[in-house]
Scaffold this motif. Sequence first.
Motif, mmCIF file in Angstrom:
data_model
loop_
_atom_site.group_PDB
_atom_site.id
_atom_site.type_symbol
_atom_site.label_atom_id
_atom_site.label_comp_id
_atom_site.label_asym_id
_atom_site.label_seq_id
_atom_site.Cartn_x
_atom_site.Cartn_y
_atom_site.Cartn_z
ATOM 1 N N ARG A 1 -6.157 -30.009 26.968
ATOM 2 C CA ARG A 1 -7.312 -30.398 25.753
ATOM 3 C C ARG A 1 -6.250 -31.777 25.787
ATOM 4 O O ARG A 1 -6.659 -33.347 24.500
ATOM 5 C CB ARG A 1 -5.564 -29.365 25.089
ATOM 6 C CG ARG A 1 -6.108 -28.624 24.446
ATOM 7 C CD ARG A 1 -4.830 -27.648 23.599
ATOM 8 N NE ARG A 1 -3.008 -28.035 23.983
ATOM 9 C CZ ARG A 1 -2.812 -27.536 23.325
ATOM 10 N NH1 ARG A 1 -2.392 -26.927 21.847
ATOM 11 N NH2 ARG A 1 -0.855 -26.818 24.185
ATOM 12 N N PHE A 2 -5.738 -32.335 26.529
ATOM 13 C CA PHE A 2 -5.371 -34.375 26.662
ATOM 14 C C PHE A 2 -6.551 -34.541 26.969
ATOM 15 O O PHE A 2 -7.115 -35.510 26.339
ATOM 16 C CB PHE A 2 -3.823 -34.678 27.130
ATOM 17 C CG PHE A 2 -3.398 -36.390 26.737
ATOM 18 C CD1 PHE A 2 -2.692 -36.687 26.124
ATOM 19 C CD2 PHE A 2 -3.417 -36.774 27.604
ATOM 20 C CE1 PHE A 2 -2.225 -37.642 25.418
ATOM 21 C CE2 PHE A 2 -3.228 -38.202 27.098
ATOM 22 C CZ PHE A 2 -2.403 -38.022 26.354
ATOM 23 N N ILE A 3 -6.925 -34.520 28.158
ATOM 24 C CA ILE A 3 -8.005 -35.147 28.688
ATOM 25 C C ILE A 3 -9.050 -34.169 29.726
ATOM 26 O O ILE A 3 -8.007 -33.499 31.135
ATOM 27 C CB ILE A 3 -7.851 -36.679 29.538
ATOM 28 C CG1 ILE A 3 -8.905 -37.404 30.308
ATOM 29 C CG2 ILE A 3 -6.656 -36.031 30.879
ATOM 30 C CD1 ILE A 3 -8.204 -38.262 30.578
ATOM 31 N N SER A 4 -10.116 -34.334 30.138
ATOM 32 C CA SER A 4 -10.405 -33.160 30.515
ATOM 33 C C SER A 4 -11.833 -33.302 30.254
ATOM 34 O O SER A 4 -12.428 -33.526 29.493
ATOM 35 C CB SER A 4 -9.629 -31.504 30.781
ATOM 36 O OG SER A 4 -10.480 -31.353 29.125
ATOM 37 N N PHE A 5 -12.311 -32.638 31.544
ATOM 38 C CA PHE A 5 -13.784 -32.915 31.702
ATOM 39 C C PHE A 5 -14.569 -31.568 30.643
ATOM 40 O O PHE A 5 -15.722 -31.327 29.998
ATOM 41 C CB PHE A 5 -14.362 -32.769 33.148
ATOM 42 C CG PHE A 5 -14.368 -33.592 33.715
ATOM 43 C CD1 PHE A 5 -15.406 -34.673 32.830
ATOM 44 C CD2 PHE A 5 -13.954 -34.035 34.634
ATOM 45 C CE1 PHE A 5 -15.645 -35.862 34.260
ATOM 46 C CE2 PHE A 5 -13.568 -35.062 35.701
ATOM 47 C CZ PHE A 5 -14.625 -36.597 34.717
ATOM 48 N N ARG A 6 -13.360 -30.580 30.374
ATOM 49 C CA ARG A 6 -13.743 -29.430 30.111
ATOM 50 C C ARG A 6 -13.916 -29.394 28.197
ATOM 51 O O ARG A 6 -14.655 -29.480 27.178
ATOM 52 C CB ARG A 6 -12.330 -28.806 29.997
ATOM 53 C CG ARG A 6 -12.255 -26.972 28.706
ATOM 54 C CD ARG A 6 -10.983 -25.887 28.944
ATOM 55 N NE ARG A 6 -10.620 -26.793 27.604
ATOM 56 C CZ ARG A 6 -8.991 -26.364 27.170
ATOM 57 N NH1 ARG A 6 -9.209 -25.090 27.645
ATOM 58 N NH2 ARG A 6 -8.762 -27.066 26.147
ATOM 59 N N PHE B 1 -6.561 -33.809 19.211
ATOM 60 C CA PHE B 1 -4.753 -32.492 19.645
ATOM 61 C C PHE B 1 -4.378 -34.512 20.000
ATOM 62 O O PHE B 1 -2.950 -33.898 19.501
ATOM 63 C CB PHE B 1 -5.410 -32.810 20.915
ATOM 64 C CG PHE B 1 -4.354 -31.881 22.340
ATOM 65 C CD1 PHE B 1 -3.171 -31.076 21.989
ATOM 66 C CD2 PHE B 1 -3.505 -33.134 23.041
ATOM 67 C CE1 PHE B 1 -2.769 -30.539 22.242
ATOM 68 C CE2 PHE B 1 -2.558 -32.482 23.800
ATOM 69 C CZ PHE B 1 -1.513 -31.561 22.831
ATOM 70 N N ILE B 2 -5.151 -35.679 20.402
ATOM 71 C CA ILE B 2 -4.093 -36.137 20.431
ATOM 72 C C ILE B 2 -3.553 -37.325 19.281
ATOM 73 O O ILE B 2 -2.765 -37.273 18.652
ATOM 74 C CB ILE B 2 -4.624 -37.485 21.142
ATOM 75 C CG1 ILE B 2 -4.834 -37.328 22.456
ATOM 76 C CG2 ILE B 2 -3.924 -39.080 21.554
ATOM 77 C CD1 ILE B 2 -5.776 -37.882 23.508
ATOM 78 N N PHE B 3 -4.769 -37.352 17.628
ATOM 79 C CA PHE B 3 -4.511 -37.750 16.824
ATOM 80 C C PHE B 3 -4.200 -36.877 15.640
ATOM 81 O O PHE B 3 -4.068 -37.399 14.196
ATOM 82 C CB PHE B 3 -5.656 -39.027 16.080
ATOM 83 C CG PHE B 3 -5.996 -39.682 17.735
ATOM 84 C CD1 PHE B 3 -5.094 -40.899 17.235
ATOM 85 C CD2 PHE B 3 -6.965 -39.752 18.601
ATOM 86 C CE1 PHE B 3 -5.263 -42.289 18.566
ATOM 87 C CE2 PHE B 3 -7.060 -40.856 19.270
ATOM 88 C CZ PHE B 3 -5.510 -42.051 19.469
#
Length: 284
Positions: free
Chosen positions: A68-73, A86-88
């Motif tokens: 959920r933070f960083i991914s190609f998904r 997710f981050i903000f």
Amino acid sequence: MTNIGLVLEGGGMKGLYTAGVLEYFMENDLYFPYVIGVSSGACMAASYLSRQRGRNKKVNIDHINDPRFISFRNYVKKRELFGMDFIFDEIPNQIVPFDYQTFLGGAEQFVVGTTDCHTGQAVYYSKQEDGEQMLKIIRASSSLPFVSSSVEYKEKFLLDGGIIDPIPIKKSQHDGNKKNIIIMTKPNSYRKYPSKFSKIMKMMNKKYPAITEPLQQRHQIYNNTLSFIEEEKKKGSTYVIQPSKPIDVSRIERNREKLLNLHELGYQDAKAHAEEMNAFLASE
């Protein structure tokens, strides 16, 4: 301290260097009356100004393997590599709570740079005027073209503040700061080169043609800023902290060990600079 600015460069996950420097500042109760940042620099500044030691490390390293933070998904689902909701939203409001009360109650000025998609100009927002919406503004400043959606705020559509003003030293000077400490996320030898994608940017960016040229000229904008900073250093008005050795960390780095090492490098570099920086701050 008066008329002293703290200027924070962006750089995606390279911002863990800035986080390390700011961690040292917090440990030593060193807070500047004026702070300005773009992109990840603005992100790291928020936890610094909320006095939450360790929070930047917890947010950006402890969650780095969460898709959920960083991914190609994320990119497949929402056309964004970083999970901006997710981050903000989830992280500051539920997972690693952000201390809004301390942040908003602090005496420091805080300015965040963004880019207006329709005019191609830099737009700055301050805690004093837009404090309640600061996380939304920081999200806008952190929204990279082509891998994040623009953020709508006050009838403007905003993207990465680093497009137009990657190291906002001139804005800090314009706001009255005669001395500035700059935290940069690249070593002294770094120079930006033209993007290999510059020729296709115009085709990809039909929605916001005003930022096509700045994106194509981003290397020149950045390198001109470096030249300006060098001149300011010679004048004795600017002090720079930046990685003391080459770093092998990308903007979208997911290697936890590399990020931990970068955070530690920032902390140790700040410690090594402390005496000289304090002399700079004390000088007329």
